[in-house]
Design a protein around this motif. Structure first.
Motif, PDB file in Angstrom:
ATOM      1  N   PRO A 257       5.273  -8.707  -4.866  1.00  0.00           N
ATOM      2  CA  PRO A 257       6.137  -9.838  -4.513  1.00  0.00           C
ATOM      3  C   PRO A 257       5.684 -10.484  -3.203  1.00  0.00           C
ATOM      4  N   PRO A 258       5.812 -11.800  -3.062  1.00  0.00           N
ATOM      5  CA  PRO A 258       5.394 -12.472  -1.831  1.00  0.00           C
ATOM      6  C   PRO A 258       6.063 -11.888  -0.595  1.00  0.00           C
ATOM      7  N   GLY A 262       1.437  -8.452   3.088  1.00  0.00           N
ATOM      8  CA  GLY A 262       1.059  -8.384   4.496  1.00  0.00           C
ATOM      9  C   GLY A 262       2.165  -7.913   5.413  1.00  0.00           C
ATOM     10  N   THR A 263       3.149  -7.197   4.876  1.00  0.00           N
ATOM     11  CA  THR A 263       4.253  -6.745   5.719  1.00  0.00           C
ATOM     12  C   THR A 263       4.777  -5.427   5.179  1.00  0.00           C
ATOM     13  N   THR A 264       5.731  -4.841   5.882  1.00  0.00           N
ATOM     14  CA  THR A 264       6.321  -3.583   5.454  1.00  0.00           C
ATOM     15  C   THR A 264       7.613  -3.837   4.700  1.00  0.00           C
ATOM     16  N   LEU A 265       8.111  -2.795   4.044  1.00  0.00           N
ATOM     17  CA  LEU A 265       9.368  -2.922   3.328  1.00  0.00           C
ATOM     18  C   LEU A 265      10.513  -3.235   4.288  1.00  0.00           C
ATOM     19  N   ALA A 266      10.529  -2.585   5.446  1.00  0.00           N
ATOM     20  CA  ALA A 266      11.598  -2.824   6.417  1.00  0.00           C
ATOM     21  C   ALA A 266      11.607  -4.277   6.876  1.00  0.00           C
ATOM     22  N   ASP A 267      10.431  -4.833   7.154  1.00  0.00           N
ATOM     23  CA  ASP A 267      10.367  -6.236   7.569  1.00  0.00           C
ATOM     24  C   ASP A 267      10.821  -7.154   6.446  1.00  0.00           C
TER      25      ASP A 267
END
Length: 406
Positions: A257-258, A262-267
């Motif tokens: 998913p977008p 490039g990020t974490t689940l928390a973010d």
């Protein structure tokens, strides 16, 4: 009882013709020796040999003889009777017993064929002894040895044929089973892909369209007195449409998913709370506990979708003013909790999912958790808000295929 005579499939066509030629050749030999030696009863020997040849030739030419075991038995009996007449006239007819052994073993049942072979061998030995006027064990060796060879060859070939047929049937069954398995796997793959797309459509497009609908209704209410507020709602609806278009393109291609790129689940969950608060009258606050760690993509996708669906339900149904979203890393488990202060509901009296009114959210969340070996618990009371909690093991259960792959 099966009365059909076995087709001469245990022998090849060439061997069958060799057997026919052998019988006719031995009959011709008996007749020729009688003529050459000028024996008594020469005419009778030639006539008996010709009659035996004609009776024998009738068997392969008549299809009923090959299809019916009783007909084959009668044909063998007729052939044997004429052969006995020839055997009484000349000792050279003894050699015809050898191909008769093969015919009897092929066309008659096992015990009957063996009895016919023994009777034929006894008749050959007796007739030969009668023609020579004496008997010695050596006279019985030839017919007995020929009978033993015929029995060993025919029964051995039939055993190999039965084994070959059994293997052929096993191969056919295996081929059919593999075809059935391939069809079942194809069907399972199609159903799994349908389920994946159904979950993705519900958790992205359906929820996004619902959000857009709420934003446009808010804009409609703000017009014409508050054009700036209406414009903000329209802009938020446009951005929601852009985000959902990207989601649609991604899940069709089964990509990440977008929101997780490039990020974490928390973010991603924190950004979801921020976006929800900006677009709707809901203060969604994010809390993180424990030490974040890398997770399988399937876990991240499932948790993000559950958070999206839970907040969408809160916005659409709960009429809540605040929601607390907590992501907790608990060593060998990860948990997600969503608590709101809405009007709540009775979990035991949920309406059945309906294409017109919806109601697929909780079922979709529970299916995601079950697929990964997790649990989903909902606590709610009318007038006292709702608490949703999911818990996933960090080690997926065996034979679990993620419903979204990177």
């Amino acid at each position: 009882m099966n009365t059909a005579a076995p087709v001469l499939t245990p022998t090849t066509r060439a061997l069958a013709w060799c057997l026919h030629l052998l019988v006719l050749g031995l009959l011709a030999l008996a007749a020729g020796r009688a003529v050459a030696d000028g024996r008594a009863h020469t005419a009778q020997v030639v006539a008996a040999a010709a009659a035996c040849g004609l009776v024998y030739a009738a068997g392969p030419l008549l299809p009923h003889t090959r299809r019916s075991r009783p007909a084959a038995a009668w044909w063998l009996a007729a052939t044997g009777a004429v052969w006995l007449v020839l055997l009484a006239l000349t000792p050279d007819a003894v050699w015809v017993a050898f191909p008769l052994y093969f015919l009897q073993l092929h066309l008659l049942p096992r015990r009957t064929g063996l009895a016919a072979v023994i009777a034929t061998a006894v008749a050959a030995v007796t007739a030969f002894a009668a023609h020579t006027g004496s008997f010695s064990p050596a006279m019985a060796i030839g017919p007995a040895l020929g009978a033993a060879v015929a029995v060993a060859v025919v029964w051995g070939y039939q055993a190999l044929y039965r084994e070959s047929e059994q293997r052929r049937r096993l191969i056919e069954e295996l081929t059919a089973t593999r075809a059935d398995l391939a069809r079942a796997q194809h069907t399972a793959g199609v159903l799994a892909e349908r389920e994946r797309l159904a979950h993705e459509i519900h958790d992205t497009l359906a929820q996004g369209l619902s959000s857009i609908q709420l934003l446009l209704r808010a804009a409609e209410r703000a017009l014409p007195d508050r054009p700036d507020t209406a414009a903000r709602h329209v802009d938020a609806a446009r951005q929601a449409a852009v985000d959902n278009l990207a989601e649609a393109r991604r899940f069709v291609a089964a990509l990440t998913p977008p929101a997780l790129e490039g990020t974490t689940l928390a973010d991603a969950v924190e950004r979801l709370c921020t976006t929800t608060s900006a677009r709707h009258r809901l203060a969604a606050r994010f809390h993180l506990t424990g030490e974040p760690m890398p997770l399988p993509t399937a876990h991240e996708v499932a948790l993000l979708r559950v958070a999206q669906s839970a907040l969408a339900n809160t916005v659409r149904h709960a009429e809540a003013t605040s929601a607390e979203v907590t992501l907790s890393y608990l060593g060998d488990h990860i948990a997600l909790g969503v608590v709101d202060d809405g009007h709540g509901f009775d979990p035991g009296q949920l309406p059945a999912p309906d294409p017109e009114s919806g109601g697929f959210g909780l079922a979709s969340m529970r299916a995601r958790m079950n697929a990964l070996g997790g649990t989903l618990v909902i606590e709610s009371t009318p007038g006292h808000g709702t608490a949703l909690a999911v818990r996933l093991p960090l080690t997926p259960p065996p034979k679990t295929e993620p419903e979204a792959r990177p």
